[in-house]
Design a protein around this motif. Structure first.
Motif, PDB file in Angstrom:
ATOM      1  N   ALA A  27       0.826  -1.209   0.000  1.00 36.43           N
ATOM      2  CA  ALA A  27       0.000   0.000   0.000  1.00 36.43           C
ATOM      3  C   ALA A  27       0.856   1.254   0.000  1.00 36.43           C
ATOM      4  O   ALA A  27       0.567   2.226  -0.707  1.00 36.43           O
ATOM      5  CB  ALA A  27      -0.924  -0.007   1.212  1.00 36.43           C
ATOM      6  N   THR A  83       0.871   4.139  -3.292  1.00 31.73           N
ATOM      7  CA  THR A  83      -0.053   5.240  -2.998  1.00 31.73           C
ATOM      8  C   THR A  83      -0.146   6.277  -4.125  1.00 31.73           C
ATOM      9  O   THR A  83      -1.254   6.717  -4.458  1.00 31.73           O
ATOM     10  CB  THR A  83       0.314   5.917  -1.669  1.00 31.73           C
ATOM     11  OG1 THR A  83       0.116   4.973  -0.603  1.00 31.73           O
ATOM     12  CG2 THR A  83      -0.557   7.137  -1.399  1.00 31.73           C
ATOM     13  N   ARG A  86      -4.749   4.618   4.089  1.00 29.19           N
ATOM     14  CA  ARG A  86      -4.599   3.546   3.085  1.00 29.19           C
ATOM     15  C   ARG A  86      -3.772   2.392   3.643  1.00 29.19           C
ATOM     16  O   ARG A  86      -4.162   1.227   3.542  1.00 29.19           O
ATOM     17  CB  ARG A  86      -3.953   4.106   1.813  1.00 29.19           C
ATOM     18  CG  ARG A  86      -3.672   3.043   0.747  1.00 29.19           C
ATOM     19  CD  ARG A  86      -3.270   3.705  -0.568  1.00 29.19           C
ATOM     20  NE  ARG A  86      -2.550   2.800  -1.448  1.00 29.19           N
ATOM     21  CZ  ARG A  86      -3.114   1.858  -2.194  1.00 29.19           C
ATOM     22  NH1 ARG A  86      -4.410   1.692  -2.170  1.00 29.19           N
ATOM     23  NH2 ARG A  86      -2.383   1.085  -2.971  1.00 29.19           N
ATOM     24  N   ILE A 109      -5.343  -1.249   4.493  1.00 30.42           N
ATOM     25  CA  ILE A 109      -4.882  -2.413   3.739  1.00 30.42           C
ATOM     26  C   ILE A 109      -4.101  -3.379   4.627  1.00 30.42           C
ATOM     27  O   ILE A 109      -4.137  -4.594   4.414  1.00 30.42           O
ATOM     28  CB  ILE A 109      -4.079  -1.968   2.501  1.00 30.42           C
ATOM     29  CG1 ILE A 109      -5.033  -1.260   1.525  1.00 30.42           C
ATOM     30  CG2 ILE A 109      -3.410  -3.150   1.820  1.00 30.42           C
ATOM     31  CD1 ILE A 109      -4.397  -0.758   0.263  1.00 30.42           C
TER      32      ILE A 109
END
Length: 262
Positions: A189, A193, A239, A243
């Motif tokens: 992740a 990004t 994020r 994740i």
């Protein structure tokens, strides 16, 4: 094959619905309108019906493809080529899954940054203004995000599982597979990004704008020009958090459900 469909779909739906608020916050941080104008912390479940509908078949399609390709390639490859097998399987899995994921994602993200509009209103508006093609706006950018993500996450997940299993001289428990999934997901992740930011900007761009054309490099350069490095990594904390937790639940639940169904 049915057990793969059930395992993947159940795991995917569990993750997407449990972690939906974090996804909303991430989307609003990446929105060109800015976090506050996109809704801030209000209506953090905006767009959840779209996720509820698309989540199960999306995850199931990925894992059926992933496991099928792994099984087809494994007999012809040596153990040393195992990471390449996992990369190829994950990449093809993402290409197939995105056929289901992208329409769901488009409607979800537009509802997330317009919490006063319902999911149905967003779907009707998109079809009225752009037709069915509008539902697939951002397909290329989503695939370009998901393939690098999977190229990092799944070989790393499989490697960590093999390493841990070798260290303890027995197969992993489901919770151990989940821990490996959390680490692999969080790392993947972080490094992808900027591609996620580009995908969000393309999906949310106004109809007819240059960003709406779907050029990932153009979207990235626009973000760099206006917001710099911080813009490229907008939403990295939610994020990574989502994740990592998602990797723990998703891959742990997948291994558990698969073992039960088999």
């Amino acid at each position: 094959m049915c057990h793969l469909y059930g395992a993947g779909g159940t795991a995917g739906m569990s993750v997407d619905l449990i972690l939906f608020p974090l996804d909303t916050i991430k989307t609003r941080l990446q929105s060109p309108q800015g976090f506050s104008k996109s809704g801030g912390f209000r209506g953090i479940y905006a767009g959840v019906p779209s996720t509820a509908v698309g989540s199960f078949p999306n995850a199931a399609a990925f894992f059926v493809t992933y496991e099928t390709v792994k099984r087809l390639l494994r007999p012809a490859s040596s153990p040393y080529l195992s990471p390449l097998t996992h990369m190829a399987a994950a990449s093809l899995g993402e290409v197939v899954a995105c056929l289901i994921r992208v329409p769901s994602e488009v409607i979800k993200q537009r509802a997330q940054v317009s919490p006063s509009s319902s999911t149905y209103q967003m779907l009707a508006s998109t079809l009225r203004q752009e037709g069915v093609r509008g539902l697939y706006r951002g397909y290329k950018s989503t695939v370009l995000r998901e393939i690098p993500f999977s190229l990092v996450q799944f070989p790393l997940w499989e490697f960590l599982k093999d390493l841990w299993s070798w260290k303890q001289s027995r197969p992993l428990d489901s919770w151990q597979s989940a821990v490996c999934g959390a680490f692999a997901g969080g790392f993947a992740a972080a490094v992808t990004t900027p591609l996620d930011v580009a995908k969000t900007r393309i999906m949310l761009a106004k109809v007819g704008s240059t960003t709406a054309n779907g050029n990932v490099l153009l979207a990235l350069s626009d973000v760099w020009r206006t917001n710099g490095i911080t813009g490229l990594f907008a939403g990295i904390v939610p994020r990574m958090t989502a994740i990592s937790l998602g990797g723990f639940i998703f891959l742990g639940a997948y291994d558990k459900v698969r073992s039960l169904l088999m």
